[in-house]
Motif scaffolding. Sequence first.
Motif, short mmCIF file in Angstrom:
data_model
loop_
_atom_site.label_atom_id
_atom_site.label_comp_id
_atom_site.label_asym_id
_atom_site.label_seq_id
_atom_site.Cartn_x
_atom_site.Cartn_y
_atom_site.Cartn_z
N PHE A 236 -3.93 -11.81 -2.45
CA PHE A 236 -2.55 -12.22 -2.75
C PHE A 236 -2.55 -13.40 -3.72
N ASN A 237 -3.40 -14.40 -3.46
CA ASN A 237 -3.44 -15.59 -4.32
C ASN A 237 -3.92 -15.28 -5.73
N ASP A 238 -4.83 -14.30 -5.85
CA ASP A 238 -5.41 -13.97 -7.16
C ASP A 238 -4.71 -12.82 -7.87
N ALA A 239 -3.62 -12.33 -7.31
CA ALA A 239 -2.97 -11.12 -7.83
C ALA A 239 -2.30 -11.34 -9.18
N ALA A 240 -2.31 -10.27 -9.97
CA ALA A 240 -1.53 -10.27 -11.21
C ALA A 240 -0.06 -10.04 -10.86
N SER A 241 0.18 -9.22 -9.83
CA SER A 241 1.55 -9.02 -9.34
C SER A 241 1.50 -8.53 -7.90
N VAL A 242 2.62 -8.75 -7.22
CA VAL A 242 2.75 -8.33 -5.83
C VAL A 242 4.12 -7.68 -5.66
N LEU A 243 4.12 -6.51 -5.06
CA LEU A 243 5.36 -5.82 -4.71
C LEU A 243 5.40 -5.72 -3.19
N PHE A 244 6.55 -5.97 -2.62
CA PHE A 244 6.64 -5.82 -1.17
C PHE A 244 7.97 -5.21 -0.80
N HIS A 245 7.92 -4.47 0.30
CA HIS A 245 9.08 -3.76 0.81
C HIS A 245 9.25 -4.12 2.28
N ASN A 246 10.38 -4.69 2.63
CA ASN A 246 10.66 -5.02 4.02
C ASN A 246 11.02 -3.75 4.78
N LEU A 247 10.30 -3.51 5.85
CA LEU A 247 10.58 -2.40 6.74
C LEU A 247 11.17 -2.99 8.02
N ASN A 248 11.41 -2.19 9.02
CA ASN A 248 12.02 -2.71 10.25
C ASN A 248 11.25 -3.87 10.84
N LYS A 249 10.00 -3.64 11.24
CA LYS A 249 9.20 -4.68 11.87
C LYS A 249 8.02 -5.11 11.01
N PHE A 250 7.87 -4.50 9.86
CA PHE A 250 6.70 -4.73 9.03
C PHE A 250 7.09 -4.97 7.58
N VAL A 251 6.09 -5.36 6.79
CA VAL A 251 6.26 -5.50 5.35
C VAL A 251 5.14 -4.70 4.70
N TYR A 252 5.51 -3.79 3.82
CA TYR A 252 4.54 -3.02 3.05
C TYR A 252 4.28 -3.79 1.76
N VAL A 253 3.01 -4.13 1.51
CA VAL A 253 2.66 -4.98 0.37
C VAL A 253 1.70 -4.24 -0.55
N GLU A 254 2.01 -4.27 -1.85
CA GLU A 254 1.10 -3.74 -2.88
C GLU A 254 0.65 -4.94 -3.71
N ILE A 255 -0.65 -5.20 -3.66
CA ILE A 255 -1.22 -6.31 -4.42
C ILE A 255 -1.99 -5.70 -5.58
N ILE A 256 -1.61 -6.07 -6.79
CA ILE A 256 -2.22 -5.50 -7.99
C ILE A 256 -3.03 -6.60 -8.67
N ASP A 257 -4.34 -6.33 -8.86
CA ASP A 257 -5.19 -7.35 -9.47
C ASP A 257 -5.11 -7.29 -10.99
N HIS A 258 -5.86 -8.13 -11.66
CA HIS A 258 -5.79 -8.24 -13.12
C HIS A 258 -6.39 -7.04 -13.85
N GLU A 259 -7.16 -6.21 -13.14
CA GLU A 259 -7.69 -4.98 -13.73
C GLU A 259 -6.78 -3.79 -13.45
N GLY A 260 -5.68 -4.01 -12.75
CA GLY A 260 -4.73 -2.95 -12.43
C GLY A 260 -5.02 -2.24 -11.12
N GLU A 261 -6.06 -2.66 -10.40
CA GLU A 261 -6.37 -2.03 -9.11
C GLU A 261 -5.34 -2.45 -8.07
N LYS A 262 -4.87 -1.47 -7.31
CA LYS A 262 -3.83 -1.72 -6.31
C LYS A 262 -4.44 -1.70 -4.91
N ASN A 263 -4.12 -2.72 -4.12
CA ASN A 263 -4.49 -2.79 -2.71
C ASN A 263 -3.20 -2.81 -1.91
#
Length: 129
Positions: free
Chosen positions: A18-45
């Motif tokens: 998260f700290n080193d990410a190029a970008s972060v997308l997140f979606h609030n769900l009922n009890k959870f948060v879905y997070v997409e962490i994209i690094d500087h090479e474009g790899e998505k976690n």
Amino acid sequence: MGKYEFSVHELIRINELFNDAASVLFHNLNKFVYVEIIDHEGEKNCFTLTKRDFKAIQTDFFISVLNDIILDGLDEELIMSVKLNPSVENFPVEIIFTCQNEIYERYFCNFKELGFIYNSLKKQKENVK
């Protein structure tokens, strides 16, 4: 959707991503948060986190705060005590550091994080001997 129960070690790694990410997308769900962490090479976690863990990652808890607690725990001038309050759902553990009967610092965490802190302090103290 994916796993949402992570060990403290895994949450530290997610916090680093998260700290080193190029970008972060997140979606609030009922009890959870879905997070997409994209690094500087474009790899998505992608991770599905509890709202508590996501908030902790946003505030850098798993890196800077845990580190601060461990450093205070190694300070021989500080006395560490633990107060349990199971009625506080997300942060049932209060760690209090005192110096000369004055409160130096207070931290709040859960039982899993307290176990990680105790294990880290034990390993650090064993390596000093």
